[in-house]
Design a protein around this motif. Structure first.
Motif, short mmCIF file in Angstrom:
data_model
loop_
_atom_site.label_atom_id
_atom_site.label_comp_id
_atom_site.label_asym_id
_atom_site.label_seq_id
_atom_site.Cartn_x
_atom_site.Cartn_y
_atom_site.Cartn_z
N GLN A 7 0.77 -0.98 -0.02
CA GLN A 7 0.04 0.05 0.14
C GLN A 7 0.55 1.33 -0.03
OE1 GLN A 7 -3.16 0.13 -0.51
NE2 GLN A 7 -3.05 2.47 -0.35
N SER A 8 1.72 1.14 0.76
CA SER A 8 2.52 2.53 0.72
C SER A 8 3.44 2.68 -0.68
CB SER A 8 3.98 2.31 1.77
OG SER A 8 4.81 1.39 1.78
N LEU A 9 3.85 1.39 -1.35
CA LEU A 9 4.39 1.68 -2.52
C LEU A 9 3.34 2.15 -3.39
CD1 LEU A 9 6.63 -1.70 -2.77
CD2 LEU A 9 7.35 0.71 -2.62
N ARG A 10 2.09 1.87 -3.19
CA ARG A 10 0.94 2.39 -4.11
C ARG A 10 0.91 3.78 -4.08
NH1 ARG A 10 -1.95 -2.21 -2.58
NH2 ARG A 10 -1.47 -3.92 -3.95
N ASP A 11 0.92 4.36 -2.85
CA ASP A 11 0.98 5.72 -2.43
C ASP A 11 1.91 6.42 -3.12
OD1 ASP A 11 -1.74 5.27 -1.21
OD2 ASP A 11 -0.56 5.23 0.79
N LEU A 12 3.05 5.88 -3.02
CA LEU A 12 4.27 6.58 -3.30
C LEU A 12 4.27 6.78 -5.00
CD1 LEU A 12 7.11 7.76 -3.42
CD2 LEU A 12 7.99 5.51 -3.60
N GLY A 13 3.77 5.69 -5.47
CA GLY A 13 3.40 5.90 -7.05
C GLY A 13 2.51 6.78 -7.70
N LYS A 14 1.32 6.79 -6.64
CA LYS A 14 0.27 7.99 -7.04
C LYS A 14 0.94 9.32 -6.89
CE LYS A 14 -3.57 5.05 -5.62
NZ LYS A 14 -4.67 4.96 -4.87
N ARG A 15 1.76 9.42 -5.72
CA ARG A 15 2.29 10.88 -5.64
C ARG A 15 3.36 11.29 -6.54
NH1 ARG A 15 4.70 10.82 0.31
NH2 ARG A 15 4.98 8.65 -0.43
N LEU A 16 3.89 10.32 -6.89
CA LEU A 16 5.01 10.51 -8.20
C LEU A 16 4.26 10.70 -9.56
CD1 LEU A 16 7.73 7.72 -7.58
CD2 LEU A 16 7.90 10.09 -7.67
N ASP A 17 3.03 10.08 -9.58
CA ASP A 17 2.28 10.29 -10.85
C ASP A 17 1.72 11.68 -10.83
OD1 ASP A 17 3.00 7.94 -12.01
OD2 ASP A 17 0.81 6.95 -11.24
N GLU A 18 1.25 12.07 -9.77
CA GLU A 18 0.61 13.48 -9.52
C GLU A 18 1.75 14.68 -9.59
OE1 GLU A 18 -0.85 13.56 -5.61
OE2 GLU A 18 -2.66 12.34 -6.05
N ALA A 19 2.95 14.24 -9.24
CA ALA A 19 4.05 15.21 -9.52
C ALA A 19 4.43 15.53 -10.75
CB ALA A 19 5.25 14.82 -8.40
N GLN A 20 4.38 14.31 -11.58
CA GLN A 20 4.94 14.25 -13.05
C GLN A 20 3.75 14.79 -13.73
OE1 GLN A 20 5.70 10.15 -13.89
NE2 GLN A 20 7.67 10.50 -13.34
N ALA A 21 2.52 14.87 -13.38
CA ALA A 21 1.47 15.65 -14.22
C ALA A 21 1.44 16.95 -14.15
CB ALA A 21 0.19 14.98 -13.75
N LYS A 22 1.82 17.40 -12.83
CA LYS A 22 1.95 19.01 -12.46
C LYS A 22 3.18 19.29 -13.18
CE LYS A 22 0.14 19.07 -7.84
NZ LYS A 22 0.28 19.26 -6.44
#
Length: 115
Positions: A7-22
């Motif tokens: 779950q923490s890896l999924r959360d990290l992946g989501k945060r990375l995706d959001e940062a890349q989109a921004k």
């Protein structure tokens, strides 16, 4: 090294995706303005003419220094070559700008007569 919680890896992946989109949204440039296009075309043409003329003048001076008098021959030839290169650069820039504008289509304009 302990195993990571999925779950923490999924959360990290989501945060990375959001940062890349921004970051991608910030780095996207708006289409060029008419003034910017005109300035780029003028710069391309003038720079090529100056470089061609300077090379021709330099070659005429160099040959004249060694006793071979070619006075305006190289200046004229390289000025014409610079003009040709400048026109080619302007055409290349126009194609590049057209492709950039095509990538950012204008929003549709609502026609008043249709109502």
């Amino acid at each position: 090294m302990p195993a990571q919680d999925p779950q923490s890896l999924r959360d990290l992946g989501k945060r990375l995706d959001e940062a890349q989109a921004k970051r991608a949204a910030r780095s996207q440039r708006p289409p060029p303005t008419q003034l910017g296009i005109a300035f780029r075309f003028a710069t391309e043409l003038v720079a090529a003419l100056l470089v061609g003329g300077a090379l021709g003048w330099g070659l005429d001076w160099l040959f004249g220094y060694f006793g071979i008098h070619t006075r305006p021959v190289f200046l004229i030839v390289f000025f014409v070559l610079g003009a040709a290169a400048g026109i080619r650069n302007v055409m290349r820039a126009a194609n590049e700008i057209n492709a950039e504008i095509a990538a950012h289509p204008a929003p549709p304009v609502k026609d008043d007569e249709e109502n």
